[in-house]
Design a protein around this motif. Structure first.
Motif, short mmCIF file in Angstrom:
data_model
loop_
_atom_site.label_atom_id
_atom_site.label_comp_id
_atom_site.label_asym_id
_atom_site.label_seq_id
_atom_site.Cartn_x
_atom_site.Cartn_y
_atom_site.Cartn_z
N SER A 42 1.47 -6.86 -32.05
CA SER A 42 1.54 -5.86 -33.12
C SER A 42 1.95 -4.50 -32.58
O SER A 42 2.72 -3.78 -33.20
CB SER A 42 0.20 -5.75 -33.84
OG SER A 42 -0.13 -6.96 -34.48
N VAL A 43 1.42 -4.13 -31.42
CA VAL A 43 1.81 -2.87 -30.79
C VAL A 43 3.30 -2.90 -30.47
O VAL A 43 4.02 -1.94 -30.73
CB VAL A 43 0.98 -2.61 -29.51
CG1 VAL A 43 1.56 -1.45 -28.72
CG2 VAL A 43 -0.48 -2.35 -29.86
N SER A 44 3.75 -4.01 -29.92
CA SER A 44 5.16 -4.14 -29.57
C SER A 44 6.05 -4.02 -30.80
O SER A 44 7.08 -3.33 -30.77
CB SER A 44 5.39 -5.48 -28.87
OG SER A 44 6.73 -5.58 -28.46
N GLU A 45 5.66 -4.67 -31.90
CA GLU A 45 6.43 -4.58 -33.14
C GLU A 45 6.48 -3.15 -33.65
O GLU A 45 7.53 -2.67 -34.08
CB GLU A 45 5.83 -5.50 -34.20
CG GLU A 45 6.05 -6.97 -33.93
CD GLU A 45 5.32 -7.85 -34.93
OE1 GLU A 45 4.91 -7.34 -36.00
OE2 GLU A 45 5.16 -9.05 -34.64
N PHE A 46 5.33 -2.48 -33.60
CA PHE A 46 5.27 -1.09 -34.05
C PHE A 46 6.18 -0.20 -33.20
O PHE A 46 6.94 0.61 -33.73
CB PHE A 46 3.82 -0.58 -33.99
CG PHE A 46 3.69 0.89 -34.23
CD1 PHE A 46 3.91 1.43 -35.49
CD2 PHE A 46 3.38 1.75 -33.19
CE1 PHE A 46 3.81 2.80 -35.71
CE2 PHE A 46 3.27 3.11 -33.40
CZ PHE A 46 3.48 3.64 -34.66
N LEU A 47 6.13 -0.35 -31.89
CA LEU A 47 6.97 0.47 -31.01
C LEU A 47 8.45 0.13 -31.16
O LEU A 47 9.30 1.01 -31.05
CB LEU A 47 6.51 0.32 -29.56
CG LEU A 47 5.11 0.89 -29.27
CD1 LEU A 47 4.70 0.61 -27.83
CD2 LEU A 47 5.03 2.37 -29.59
N ASP A 48 8.76 -1.14 -31.44
CA ASP A 48 10.15 -1.52 -31.74
C ASP A 48 10.65 -0.77 -32.99
O ASP A 48 11.77 -0.26 -33.01
CB ASP A 48 10.28 -3.03 -31.98
CG ASP A 48 10.17 -3.84 -30.71
OD1 ASP A 48 10.27 -3.27 -29.60
OD2 ASP A 48 9.97 -5.08 -30.83
N GLU A 49 9.79 -0.74 -34.01
CA GLU A 49 10.16 -0.06 -35.25
C GLU A 49 10.38 1.43 -35.01
O GLU A 49 11.34 2.01 -35.51
CB GLU A 49 9.07 -0.27 -36.30
CG GLU A 49 9.39 0.32 -37.64
CD GLU A 49 8.31 0.06 -38.67
OE1 GLU A 49 8.19 0.89 -39.59
OE2 GLU A 49 7.58 -0.94 -38.55
N LEU A 50 9.51 2.06 -34.23
CA LEU A 50 9.70 3.48 -33.90
C LEU A 50 11.02 3.70 -33.18
O LEU A 50 11.72 4.69 -33.44
CB LEU A 50 8.56 3.99 -33.03
CG LEU A 50 7.27 4.40 -33.70
CD1 LEU A 50 6.30 4.97 -32.66
CD2 LEU A 50 7.49 5.40 -34.80
#
Length: 94
Positions: A42-50
């Protein structure tokens, strides 16, 4: 991150997260210094989106429009402030 906010959902926090190296942002989540996603995916997905948001083209205001837009924004701010009861001198340029 010295901030009053400690949640990843805060837009002011997202500005800083999007500009820092990814590994540093990941460490903030790992050390639970930011409230947010609990697992690595989830952290990785969030940082990808940013990252995607950061890499989007930005709107640039032509230099010739800065004065006009500045006056418009200042006028809007005065209107909103007056609705909230603020008073003060009119600082528009002639």
């Amino acid at each position: 991150m010295n901030s009053l906010y400690d949640t990843y959902a805060s837009s002011s926090i997202q500005v800083f997260l999007s500009d820092m190296p990814r590994a540093e942002a990941e460490r903030l989540f790992e050390r639970r210094l930011l409230l947010g996603p609990d697992d690595g995916d989830s952290v990785s997905e969030f940082l990808d989106e940013l990252g995607e948001i950061r890499d989007r083209p930005r709107f640039r205001v032509p230099h010739t429009m800065l004065d006009s837009l500045g006056r418009t924004v200042a006028g809007s701010a005065r209107t909103v402030s007056a609705r909230f009861g603020a008073s003060g001198p009119d600082r528009t340029r002639a």
